[in-house]
Design a protein around this motif. Structure first.
Motif, short mmCIF file in Angstrom:
data_model
loop_
_atom_site.label_atom_id
_atom_site.label_comp_id
_atom_site.label_asym_id
_atom_site.label_seq_id
_atom_site.Cartn_x
_atom_site.Cartn_y
_atom_site.Cartn_z
N THR A 167 0.84 -1.21 0.00
CA THR A 167 0.00 0.00 0.00
C THR A 167 0.87 1.26 0.00
O THR A 167 0.58 2.22 -0.73
CB THR A 167 -0.94 0.00 1.23
OG1 THR A 167 -1.76 -1.15 1.16
CG2 THR A 167 -1.80 1.24 1.26
N ILE A 168 1.93 1.25 0.81
CA ILE A 168 2.81 2.42 0.85
C ILE A 168 3.43 2.68 -0.52
O ILE A 168 3.45 3.82 -1.02
CB ILE A 168 3.94 2.21 1.90
CG1 ILE A 168 3.36 2.19 3.32
CG2 ILE A 168 5.00 3.29 1.78
CD1 ILE A 168 2.96 3.53 3.86
N ILE A 169 3.92 1.59 -1.17
CA ILE A 169 4.51 1.77 -2.50
C ILE A 169 3.45 2.33 -3.46
O ILE A 169 3.69 3.29 -4.21
CB ILE A 169 5.07 0.43 -3.04
CG1 ILE A 169 6.20 -0.06 -2.14
CG2 ILE A 169 5.57 0.60 -4.47
CD1 ILE A 169 6.67 -1.47 -2.46
N ALA A 170 2.25 1.74 -3.40
CA ALA A 170 1.20 2.16 -4.33
C ALA A 170 0.82 3.62 -4.14
O ALA A 170 0.71 4.38 -5.11
CB ALA A 170 -0.03 1.26 -4.17
N ILE A 171 0.65 4.04 -2.87
CA ILE A 171 0.20 5.43 -2.71
C ILE A 171 1.34 6.42 -2.95
O ILE A 171 1.09 7.56 -3.31
CB ILE A 171 -0.49 5.68 -1.35
CG1 ILE A 171 0.47 5.42 -0.20
CG2 ILE A 171 -1.75 4.88 -1.22
CD1 ILE A 171 -0.12 5.77 1.14
N SER A 172 2.61 5.95 -2.79
CA SER A 172 3.68 6.92 -3.12
C SER A 172 3.75 7.15 -4.62
O SER A 172 4.30 8.15 -5.07
CB SER A 172 5.05 6.52 -2.61
OG SER A 172 5.01 5.38 -1.86
N VAL A 173 3.18 6.24 -5.40
CA VAL A 173 3.05 6.50 -6.84
C VAL A 173 1.77 7.27 -7.12
O VAL A 173 1.77 8.28 -7.82
CB VAL A 173 3.04 5.16 -7.62
CG1 VAL A 173 2.74 5.39 -9.09
CG2 VAL A 173 4.38 4.45 -7.46
N MET A 197 0.05 -1.24 -8.91
CA MET A 197 -1.18 -0.87 -8.21
C MET A 197 -1.30 0.66 -8.11
O MET A 197 -2.38 1.22 -8.27
CB MET A 197 -1.20 -1.49 -6.82
CG MET A 197 -2.56 -1.49 -6.17
SD MET A 197 -2.43 -1.83 -4.43
CE MET A 197 -2.12 -3.57 -4.42
N GLY A 198 -0.16 1.30 -7.87
CA GLY A 198 -0.16 2.77 -7.83
C GLY A 198 -0.61 3.36 -9.14
O GLY A 198 -1.46 4.25 -9.18
N ILE A 199 -0.05 2.85 -10.25
CA ILE A 199 -0.46 3.34 -11.57
C ILE A 199 -1.96 3.13 -11.77
O ILE A 199 -2.66 3.99 -12.29
CB ILE A 199 0.35 2.60 -12.66
CG1 ILE A 199 1.83 2.97 -12.54
CG2 ILE A 199 -0.17 2.93 -14.06
CD1 ILE A 199 2.75 2.11 -13.40
N MET A 200 -2.42 1.98 -11.29
CA MET A 200 -3.83 1.65 -11.46
C MET A 200 -4.74 2.64 -10.70
O MET A 200 -5.85 2.95 -11.14
CB MET A 200 -4.04 0.24 -10.92
CG MET A 200 -5.38 -0.36 -11.17
SD MET A 200 -5.40 -2.00 -10.45
CE MET A 200 -5.95 -1.63 -8.81
N ILE A 201 -4.23 3.14 -9.57
CA ILE A 201 -5.07 4.01 -8.74
C ILE A 201 -4.99 5.48 -9.16
O ILE A 201 -5.84 6.28 -8.80
CB ILE A 201 -4.67 3.83 -7.24
CG1 ILE A 201 -4.92 2.40 -6.81
CG2 ILE A 201 -5.45 4.76 -6.34
CD1 ILE A 201 -4.31 2.08 -5.47
N ILE A 202 -3.96 5.83 -9.96
CA ILE A 202 -3.82 7.24 -10.37
C ILE A 202 -5.13 7.83 -10.91
O ILE A 202 -5.53 8.91 -10.48
CB ILE A 202 -2.70 7.39 -11.43
CG1 ILE A 202 -1.33 7.17 -10.79
CG2 ILE A 202 -2.73 8.79 -12.06
CD1 ILE A 202 -0.20 7.11 -11.82
N PRO A 203 -5.82 7.14 -11.84
CA PRO A 203 -7.04 7.75 -12.38
C PRO A 203 -8.09 8.06 -11.31
O PRO A 203 -8.75 9.09 -11.38
CB PRO A 203 -7.56 6.72 -13.37
CG PRO A 203 -6.40 5.88 -13.72
CD PRO A 203 -5.53 5.85 -12.50
N THR A 204 -8.20 7.16 -10.32
CA THR A 204 -9.18 7.40 -9.25
C THR A 204 -8.84 8.68 -8.50
O THR A 204 -9.69 9.56 -8.31
CB THR A 204 -9.16 6.22 -8.25
OG1 THR A 204 -9.33 5.02 -8.99
CG2 THR A 204 -10.26 6.37 -7.24
N VAL A 205 -7.58 8.78 -8.09
CA VAL A 205 -7.15 9.95 -7.32
C VAL A 205 -7.27 11.21 -8.19
O VAL A 205 -7.82 12.22 -7.77
CB VAL A 205 -5.71 9.77 -6.82
CG1 VAL A 205 -5.22 11.03 -6.13
CG2 VAL A 205 -5.62 8.59 -5.87
N ALA A 206 -6.78 11.12 -9.43
CA ALA A 206 -6.78 12.29 -10.30
C ALA A 206 -8.19 12.78 -10.58
O ALA A 206 -8.48 13.97 -10.50
CB ALA A 206 -6.07 11.96 -11.61
#
Lengths: 298, 313
Positions: free
Chosen positions: B95-101, B172-181
Motif C-alpha cells: 500500500t505504501i509503494i502504491a500510494i507513493s506512486v 497498483m499505484g499506476i492503477m489508482i492514479i485515475p481514481t485519485v486524479a
C-alpha cells in the motif's frame, strides 16, 4: 454627519428603481464636495478606440476616454452594455478568458497595457480589483491580507502591513482580536472590506471595483461607499455599478454605456456619454442618458 | 376601506381543493427508491454478520493476542500458526509503494487538468482517465508480473524475486492514479472561479493560484480522493495475487515476495480448505480485520473532510 447622510442615501437606494426619478438621484449628488474640472489634467488611463472581443464577438466598440488620477469614475449602464468587460480589460483580467482580445490603445500612465513585452502579472499588481461577490480566500483574516504581499515577495513587516491595510479598509477595529479566524466567519460587508484591504496590501495605485456592493445590504453598502471616499485620496478608483444613486453619491465622473444593436443585428456595448457626475445627472446631453437615469429603461 | 364579501363555504362537493387523487405512481416510485437504498444498507449488515459469525468461532480457538501479535502465518501447514502480522506487513508495504506512486502523480494530473490544461485537453484527457479506471485489475496483475518485473525491475535490480512487492505496488499505484486524479480534479474544478480571479487580481501566477488558493480550498475533496485511493490499495486483490507471490513473509524488503490480507483470502478461498474448519474460519477473521481497517480509514476520511471542509459563498 456624513455617515448619516450616506446611510440615508443608502436606504433610499434600496427603494424601487423604477419609481426613482432623476431629481431623487440628483439630490444625492456631491456628498464629498470635491471640485471636478471639465477636463482631466492628470491622466491614469487613456483609452483610444478600445474594442474588446470574445472570439469573433465584439463586446465593446470604440471607447475613447480618459480616467483621472485620484478620481472616482463610475461606469453605469444597462446589463450587457460591456461596462464590466471594459473594466476587466484595464488590468488584463480578460486575458484569463480564452479568446478574449483587446484592440485599440489602452494606456496606463502613458504605457501601453497591451504592449507585447508587458507582464500581465505586473499590471494586475499595480491595478487592483474588487469583485461583485466578496471572494475572500478560505484562509484566516490575516492570511487573506498577507497573500498578495507573499506571492509578490514584498519585503515588508507583515504584521504592520496587515494592520495598516485593515485599518485603511475600516475593518481593523472589528477584527483585530480575530485575525486568526476564518475570513468566512465575517459578514458579507466585512468580507468585502477585507477584500479591499487585501487589494491595497500589494500597493496598487488603481482599484477597479466591479459592482462591489451588489451583494451587500444598505448599511454595508454605505460603509463601503464611505471607504471609497477615503481611498480616493490615495488611489484612483473605477467602479462599475448598476445603482445610479451610488454612482451619483460616490463618483466624480460618470460614463454611461449602452447596448446597441448594429445593422447586422449584433448587440455590443458603446460609450454614450462621459463627464463630471454632476453634469451627467443634472444636464445630460444625450436623450438615452436622460432616459436611463430617470428610470425609463434599464 | 372597501367591504369584502365573506367567502361562503361552498357545498362540500363543489370544493375545488378537495379533489382526492390517488397518485399511485408517486408511491410506487418512492417504494422502489427506498428499496434501492435499503439493498446496500442490508448488504453491509449481511457482510458484517457473515464475517462476525465464523470469526467468533475462530477467535474461540485462537486468541486475539496470538492472532494479532505473533509472527508466523501458516494456517495450511501440519502445525498451523495464526499470527497475522506477515499479512499486515505485506499489505502495508505494498500500500505504501502504491500510494507513493498514486498520490503525487494523481494530484499532479489533477492540478494540471484543472488549472493548466486548455478546456480541449481536459475534455479529451478526463474521459481517457475514467476509462483507465475500468481496466480489469487482473490485467494490471499480469502487466506487473510480465512487464514491470521482467522488463523494468530485473535489469535494474538483478536480485529481485520473480514475485515481489515492488512491482505489485508500483503497478497498483499506476492503477489508482485515475481514481485519485479524477476525484481531486472534481474537487478543484468545484472551487469557485471568483477565488482564482481574486488571486490573479493580486498579481499571483497560475502556480501561486493553484498551490496557495485552489488546493487549500479543495482540500477536503483532495483528502477524500487520497483516502479512497488508499482504501483501494488496501483492498486490491488481483494485482497482488498475481504479482506479489503467495508466501506470507514478515519483512519490509520490497524486493521479496509477500502475501497480503486480500491475496491470502483469495488463495485460501479458492484452495481446498474444508468448510467449518479453523483454516476456513481464518479467512473470515482476516476479512474482518480488513473490514475494520478500511472502515477506520473511511471514518478517518469523513472526519478529515469535515475538519477541512470549506463552504464557498
Amino acid at each position: 454627519m456624513k455617515q448619516m447622510r450616506d446611510s440615508e442615501a443608502a436606504k433610499q437606494s434600496s427603494s424601487d428603481m423604477s419609481t426613482t426619478g432623476r431629481m431623487d438621484v440628483a439630490a444625492s449628488l456631491g456628498s464629498h464636495g470635491r471640485e471636478i474640472p471639465e477636463t482631466i489634467s492628470n491622466v491614469v488611463f487613456g483609452l483610444d478606440n478600445v474594442q474588446v472581443f470574445y472570439g469573433d464577438f465584439q463586446a465593446v466598440r470604440d471607447v475613447s476616454m480618459q480616467i483621472g488620477r485620484n478620481e472616482i469614475t463610475a461606469f453605469i449602464g444597462p446589463s450587457g452594455c460591456g461596462k464590466s468587460t471594459l473594466l476587466r480589460s484595464f488590468n488584463r483580467m480578460n486575458d484569463l478568458i480564452p479568446g478574449a482580445r483587446v484592440a485599440g490603445s489602452l494606456t496606463y500612465h502613458g504605457y501601453d497595457v497591451y504592449a507585447p513585452n508587458v507582464d500581465p502579472i505586473e499590471v494586475r499588481r499595480r491595478i487592483g480589483m474588487v469583485f461583485q461577490k466578496p471572494n475572500v480566500f478560505p484562509k484566516s483574516i490575516y492570511e487573506n491580507v498577507a497573500y498578495g504581499p507573499k506571492v509578490n515577495k514584498m519585503k515588508v513587516n507583515m504584521d504592520d502591513l496587515v494592520e495598516e491595510c485593515l485599518t485603511r479598509a475600516a475593518l481593523w477595529d472589528e477584527v483585530k482580536d480575530d485575525l486568526k479566524k476564518s475570513a468566512y466567519a465575517l459578514s458579507g460587508g466585512q468580507q468585502q472590506r477585507l477584500v479591499i484591504a487585501r487589494c491595497i496590501a500589494v500597493k496598487p495605485d488603481v482599484i477597479l471595483m466591479d459592482e462591489p456592493c451588489a451583494s451587500l445590504d444598505p448599511i454595508a453598502t454605505a460603509k463601503v461607499e464611505d471607504l471609497m471616499q477615503e481611498l480616493a485620496n490615495d488611489y484612483t478608483i473605477v467602479i462599475v455599478t448598476h445603482n445610479m444613486q451610488q454612482a451619483a453619491r460616490v463618483s466624480d465622473r460618470t460614463a454611461f454605456f449602452t447596448a446597441d444593436v448594429d445593422s447586422a443585428g449584433v448587440r455590443h456595448g458603446r460609450l454614450v456619454e462621459y463627464g463630471p457626475t454632476r453634469s451627467i445627472f443634472t444636464a445630460p446631453n444625450d436623450p438615452r442618458t436622460e432616459d436611463y437615469i430617470s428610470g425609463r429603461f434599464g | 376601506m372597501s367591504t369584502l364579501a365573506q367567502a361562503t363555504p361552498a357545498a362540500a362537493d363543489d370544493n375545488p381543493l378537495r379533489q382526492v387523487k390517488a397518485r399511485n405512481g408517486e408511491k410506487v416510485i418512492k417504494a422502489l427508491l427506498a428499496t434501492a437504498a435499503a439493498v446496500s444498507v442490508a448488504t453491509t449488515f449481511g457482510i458484517v454478520i457473515s464475517l462476525l459469525v465464523p470469526s467468533i468461532t475462530f477467535f474461540s480457538e485462537i486468541s486475539i493476542t496470538e492472532f494479532l501479535f505473533t509472527t508466523t502465518w501458516t494456517p495450511l501447514f501440519a502445525n498451523p500458526q495464526y499470527g497475522v502480522l506477515p499479512l499486515i506487513a505485506g499489505t502495508f508495504v505494498i500500500t505504501i509503494i502504491a500510494i507513493s506512486v498514486a498520490i503525487p502523480l494523481g494530484l499532479g494530473s489533477a492540478v494540471y487538468l484543472s488549472e493548466f490544461a486548455s478546456s480541449k485537453v481536459r475534455r479529451t484527457v478526463k474521459p481517457v482517465l475514467e476509462v483507465l479506471e475500468g481496466v480489469p485489475t487482473v490485467v494490471y496483475g499480469f502487466f506487473a508480473l510480465e512487464f514491470m518485473t521482467q522488463l523494468i525491475l530485473r535489469p535494474i535490480f538483478p536480485g529481485i524475486q520473480v514475485f515481489n512487492a515492488l512491482s505489485a505496488g508500483l503497478v497498483m499505484g499506476i492503477m489508482i492514479i485515475p481514481t485519485v486524479a479524477s476525484l481531486a480534479e472534481d474537487a478543484m474544478s468545484a472551487v469557485p472561479g471568483g477565488l482564482r480571479d481574486g488571486a490573479y487580481a493580486l498579481g499571483a501566477t497560475k502556480r501561486q493560484t493553484a498551490l496557495r488558493v485552489v488546493i487549500p480550498a479543495a482540500l477536503s475533496g483532495i483528502v477524500a480522493a487520497f483516502v479512497l485511493g488508499i482504501s483501494r490499495a488496501i483492498g486490491e486483490t488481483m494485482v497482488v495475487t498475481v504479482a506479489a507471490g503467495l508466501m506470507p513473509n514478515l519483512t519490509l524488503n520490497p524486493f521479496e515476495g509477500m502475501q497480503t490480507m486480500t491475496s491470502y483470502i483469495a488463495a485460501a478461498a479458492s484452495g481446498d480448505v474444508s468448510t467449518g474448519s479453523i483454516e476456513y474460519q481464518s479467512i473470515f477473521a482476516v476479512g474482518l480485520l480488513l473490514f475494520v481497517i478500511t472502515f477506520a480509514m473511511n471514518a478517518l476520511s469523513i472526519r478529515l473532510v469535515r475538519k477541512y471542509r470549506q463552504t464557498y459563498q
